[in-house]
Design an enzyme around this catalytic site. Structure first.
Site, PDB file in Angstrom:
ATOM      1  N   GLY A 154       0.829  -1.201   0.000  1.00 11.13           N
ATOM      2  CA  GLY A 154       0.000   0.000   0.000  1.00 11.13           C
ATOM      3  C   GLY A 154       0.859   1.245   0.000  1.00 11.13           C
ATOM      4  N   ALA A 155       1.923   1.209   0.824  1.00  6.52           N
ATOM      5  CA  ALA A 155       2.842   2.341   0.928  1.00  6.52           C
ATOM      6  C   ALA A 155       4.079   1.852   1.672  1.00  6.52           C
ATOM      7  CB  ALA A 155       2.197   3.515   1.659  1.00  6.52           C
ATOM      8  N   MET A 156       5.110   2.711   1.705  1.00  7.61           N
ATOM      9  CA  MET A 156       6.347   2.388   2.419  1.00  7.61           C
ATOM     10  C   MET A 156       6.837   3.621   3.156  1.00  7.61           C
ATOM     11  SD  MET A 156       8.627   0.216   3.272  1.00  7.61           S
ATOM     12  CE  MET A 156      10.122   0.479   4.231  1.00  7.61           C
ATOM     13  N   GLU A 157       7.206   3.409   4.425  1.00  3.23           N
ATOM     14  CA  GLU A 157       7.487   4.507   5.348  1.00  3.23           C
ATOM     15  C   GLU A 157       8.891   5.056   5.248  1.00  3.23           C
ATOM     16  OE1 GLU A 157       8.221   0.633   7.752  1.00  3.23           O
ATOM     17  OE2 GLU A 157       6.876   1.329   6.188  1.00  3.23           O
ATOM     18  N   ASN A 158       9.456   5.182   4.062  1.00  3.04           N
ATOM     19  CA  ASN A 158      10.790   5.750   3.934  1.00  3.04           C
ATOM     20  C   ASN A 158      10.841   7.118   4.619  1.00  3.04           C
ATOM     21  OD1 ASN A 158      11.402   3.613   1.931  1.00  3.04           O
ATOM     22  ND2 ASN A 158      10.063   4.818   0.619  1.00  3.04           N
TER      23      ASN A 158
ATOM     24  N   HIS B 103      -1.035   6.090   8.733  1.00  5.87           N
ATOM     25  CA  HIS B 103      -0.218   4.926   9.090  1.00  5.87           C
ATOM     26  C   HIS B 103       1.262   5.203   8.798  1.00  5.87           C
ATOM     27  CE1 HIS B 103       0.367   0.362   9.068  1.00  5.87           C
ATOM     28  NE2 HIS B 103       1.466   0.789   8.471  1.00  5.87           N
ATOM     29  N   GLU B 104       1.538   5.698   7.597  1.00  2.00           N
ATOM     30  CA  GLU B 104       2.931   5.916   7.219  1.00  2.00           C
ATOM     31  C   GLU B 104       3.558   7.048   8.016  1.00  2.00           C
ATOM     32  OE1 GLU B 104       4.242   3.608   5.476  1.00  2.00           O
ATOM     33  OE2 GLU B 104       2.279   2.729   5.072  1.00  2.00           O
TER      34      GLU B 104
ATOM     35  N   HIS C  59       4.818   5.888  11.279  1.00  2.00           N
ATOM     36  CA  HIS C  59       6.093   5.184  11.158  1.00  2.00           C
ATOM     37  C   HIS C  59       7.292   6.118  11.288  1.00  2.00           C
ATOM     38  CE1 HIS C  59       5.269   1.037  10.356  1.00  2.00           C
ATOM     39  NE2 HIS C  59       4.542   1.253   9.276  1.00  2.00           N
TER      40      HIS C  59
END
Length: 854
Positions: free
Chosen positions: A256-260, A290-291, A294
């Site tokens: 869904g997404a990535m918390e870079n 959510h991200e 993080h």
């Protein structure tokens, strides 16, 4: 290629400290590869051996402390470093790396809409080595200096602010210490919208062909981002720890997404090019929340090893839903969580592959990748919600802030987290953690009621091993004087504690027994719920009359669990849906119930002979919903699905299309370009209709090609692939099968689309032989193409429609194949357990054989 074991990571972390990476990437060297030069500065504590990871196309040169090393010593994805002396060292690696088409490493995508190319990295969990050399484990944090050479006209984004320093050269500011899997680069001719908030640069980015759609939603996306950023700063003592906050919506993204840190990447389906419901907008906002969570839990404080992945995902899942509710217009997020996410957790927790939220040990990175599931997300978030209920939010946040202060820009374990919480309370948090985070399976709470005349008694039966603090809601019938119909009104809601072992103490309440008693009324714990018989009868007849949507979600989940456990006939669930959804006002509930009815009940739990009647019932229900939403004006549709009626109508249209057993109505809609009374057919609906027509054998390649010519976008390419695979001809199936399992050129998204189209329950006879071919072909594919395609092969390409004992036997035997990769083995284990459950549901409701009368 070797996977990193926990023991190897611990040994390396005891030997070295990593200080700085200097990475130079040249993205102008061609369509297949890019150049990567990395300098790593690290210190060795004592004399010893270790290794650095990389997966190059070509390894050109390495130097250690100025002395050349032999590239031929590369062993798979590891280069050995022998007899390192105590003290500082500098390792430089020059390599050519290959672009990815599977969403792993440096993914390359050319937009069919305009020919523009975009690149982005996805380095989680151990894919940094596809982009540059690294000591690739989460507890060896370092600062990063990145420079990138990109084609003229491109913009480069990264974890920190980027500056153009020459013709095609970009320099990114030095990062704080971060883990290798969190490094991110995105490059291309992005369409960008930038602003500032609280002194921090904010940006949102997408490919140019989606620019009008991003522009339409920019105010909403940035407004949600600002509100969440401010609310997190009210909750957390530590300020946002990075120098900028960019959100890039990128193509063909697996998650869904990535918390870079500083550069969150999202799948660009979140830039809506077709109509969506308000629940879908809420989902996008939740993923943003959510991200962002993080940035603190995952990025500022990072797990030491992958057995604590729940510390990242459960926290972000809980905090995302809770903070979105507090900070934005989306105030019913926990209803959506209950009906869409929680079932994901319950299902995963009842399979053979279940694991504790916090496993005792994860032996290696391949095993760790398997734990990104409904347990680490939905069950873990539910456990945290129960913890907050038991502990109190004030003490919970105090403990969280202690944890941030103790471990910022470093790593932590479950023990560290629990110790931080323990500083904020006198409660025994360690015992709570042992019972909630170290155990598997859902508990079951059953209501037992007794009417004594002037009082009534409630006893909560408890099958399980966790303590629970729950709310109990009691409801009575009342006459609605305006409509003349009966509705349910809340009598009272009270809390009760269910002990860890055994049933709770009976609770006595004044008055007669309520008409409906609902355990876990606010959905504050994680447990399967069973109502007492009288309450269940009330629920079946008056479910839509329960005033709170979250309570209705608890009851619908109870019905869902009962169907899956063989305690409720699947057709009884369909009857309840027909009875109550026409009166339902919460879009998440309508969507969740219809999805379960279609994908579980009609497609799996009922026999092929029963399926047409089930689909007809779903289609009739959708017609009821369409009639309820007739008379919408153009202004209503301009408001989009942000109000109930357009959103409800859109859900009904989608599910009507999927349930259609005859093509005539769908063909009329496609020819007219609209559903009578709206909505007009946007690209998503046109491809949805065409896919169903293909499955029914009511369209052909000429029509598909014409539609693709009208919509040559990436989404159009996926739609055409899905339609072509769905055509019920031997030639179409053979072509699709070859593309899936032998050609190896499909990108991750085109693979998923082709697989989604291939298996159609209406085509069981045509597909029969492919069921047995699936297992050896999928096993070989996974070995060739890696974890992302293996996961897609297990999820999208699995023959889920084939619910029969022969398929179960074939699949079960295939699990013994030693060539199965861990990713595919896990998916097949889960899929076959779902198949076994479907057969058990069918058997539980099989009519008894007729007996002859003598």
């Amino acid at each position: 290629m070797s996977v990193l074991t926990r023991e190897e990571a611990q040994t390396r972390a005891q030997l070295i400290d990593v200080h700085r990476y200097t990475v130079d990437l040249d993205l102008t060297t061609g369509e297949d590869t890019f150049d990567s030069r990395t300098t790593i500065r690290f210190t060795t504590r004592a004399t010893g051996d270790t290794f650095v990871e990389l997966k190059p196309e070509t390894l050109h040169a390495l130097t250690l402390d100025g002395q050349p090393l032999d590239p031929r010593h590369l062993d798979g994805n590891r280069y050995p470093l022998h007899q390192l002396t105590a003290g500082p060292h500098e390792l430089t690696v020059d390599a050519t790396m290959r672009y990815s088409r599977t969403g792993e490493g440096m993914h390359r995508f050319t937009d069919p809409a305009d020919g523009e190319t975009y690149l982005y990295t996805q380095l989680f969990l151990d894919d940094v080595q596809r982009v540059f050399a690294a000591f690739d484990q989460p507890d060896l944090k370092a600062v990063f200096d990145l420079t990138v050479t990109a084609p003229h006209g491109w913009t480069v984004l990264g974890n920190s602010t980027a500056e153009r320093t020459g013709d095609g050269r970009w320099t990114l500011a030095t990062t704080p210490p971060v883990s290798t899997y969190l490094v991110a680069v995105a490059a291309g001719p992005w369409h960008s919208i930038t602003t500032h908030h609280a002194g921090i640069p904010f940006g949102i980015h997408c490919r140019r062909s989606l620019a009008p759609h991003l522009d339409t939603d920019a105010d909403e996306i940035l407004g949600v981002t600002r509100a969440l950023y401010d609310r997190y700063h009210e909750k957390f003592d530590e300020p946002y720890p990075f120098d900028s906050y960019d959100q890039a919506f990128v193509p063909e993204f697996n998650a869904g997404a990535m918390e870079n840190p500083g550069l969150v990447t999202f799948r660009d389906e979140f830039i809506y090019r077709s109509a969506v419901t308000d629940t879908e907008r809420q989902t996008r906002a939740m993923v943003i929340a959510h991200e962002m969570a993080h940035m603190w839990f995952g990025d500022l404080v990072t797990l030491t090893w992958w057995d604590d992945i729940w510390l990242n995902e459960s926290f972000a899942e809980y905090m995302g839903y809770q903070t979105l509710t507090e900070a934005t217009r989306f105030t019913d997020t926990w209803t959506d969580f209950g009906v869409s996410r929680k079932g994901w957790g319950y299902d995963a927790d009842q399979r053979p592959s279940t694991h504790p939220v916090a496993p005792d040990a994860v032996p290696d990175t391949a095993s760790a990748l398997l734990n990104f599931d409904g347990i680490s997300y939905a069950k873990g978030a539910s456990a945290l919600r129960q913890l907050v209920t038991w502990l109190g939010e004030k003490d919970f946040l105090t403990g969280i802030n202690t944890h941030f202060a103790r471990h910022k820009f470093a790593n932590a374990t479950l023990a560290d987290f629990v110790d931080s919480l323990a500083t904020a309370t006198d409660r025994d948090v360690h015992t709570w953690a042992a019972s909630w985070l170290r155990t598997t399976g859902p508990d079951t709470l059953t209501a037992h009621t007794e009417d004594t005349g002037h009082h009534w008694n409630l006893t909560v039966g408890h099958h399980g091993n966790r303590p629970h603090r729950i709310a109990v809601g009691t409801y009575d019938h009342a006459l609605d004087t305006r409509s003349g119909t009966s509705r349910l009104v809340l009598r009272e809601r009270f809390e009760t504690d269910v002990p860890q072992n055994g049933s709770g103490t009976p609770t006595t309440r004044p008055g007669r027994r309520p008409d409906l008693v609902v355990l876990n009324d606010n959905d504050l714990t994680y447990a399967k719920i069973r109502l007492d018989p009288a309450s269940w009868d009330t629920a079946l007849t008056h479910l839509s009359g329960i005033p709170d949507p979250l309570t209705r979600a608890v009851v619908w989940n109870t019905a869902r669990d009962m169907v899956r456990d063989g305690d409720l006939h699947p057709t009884a669930y369909l009857t309840a849906a027909r009875t109550h959804l026409p009166h339902e006002t919460d879009l998440a509930l309508v969507q969740g119930v219809l999805t379960f009815a279609a994908t579980h009940i009609a497609d799996r739990y009922l026999t092929p002979g029963e399926r047409p009647a089930a689909l007809s019932g779903i289609a009739s229900l959708c017609r009821d919903l369409l009639r309820r939403t007739e008379g919408l004006t153009a202004k209503d549709w301009e408001a989009g699905a942000r109000t109930t009626d357009p959103g409800l109508r859109l859900i009904a249209v989608r599910h009507f299309i999927d349930a259609a057993t005859h093509p005539d109505a769908l063909q009329d809609w496609l020819d007219d370009g609209t559903v009578p009374g709206g909505p007009g057919l946007d690209p998503e609906l046109r491809w949805r209709i065409l896919t169903r027509l293909a499955a029914l054998g009511a369209t052909d390649e000429t029509t598909i090609a014409r539609e693709l010519a009208d919509d040559p976008s990436a989404t159009g390419q996926e739609g055409a692939a899905r339609c072509r695979a769905a055509l019920p001809t031997p030639e179409a199936k053979a072509t699709a099968w070859n593309a899936l399992f032998h050609d190896d050129t499909l990108s991750n998204y085109l693979f998923a689309a082709t697989a989604q189209g291939f298996w159609q329950p209406e085509q069981a006879e045509l597909l029969h032989d492919y069921v047995h071919r699936y297992y050896p072909d999928a096993t070989a594919l996974a070995a060739r193409r890696g974890p992302a395609i293996a996961e897609a092969a297990g999820r999208n390409a699995f023959p889920a429609h084939a619910v029969d004992a022969d398929h179960l036997a074939t699949g079960t035997a295939a699990l013994d194949d030693p060539a199965l990769t861990p990713a595919l083995l896990r998916k097949l284990t889960d899929q076959l357990d779902d198949l076994r459950r479907a057969l058990e549901v069918r058997e539980a409701h099989r009519p008894a054989p007729a007996t002859e009368t003598p």
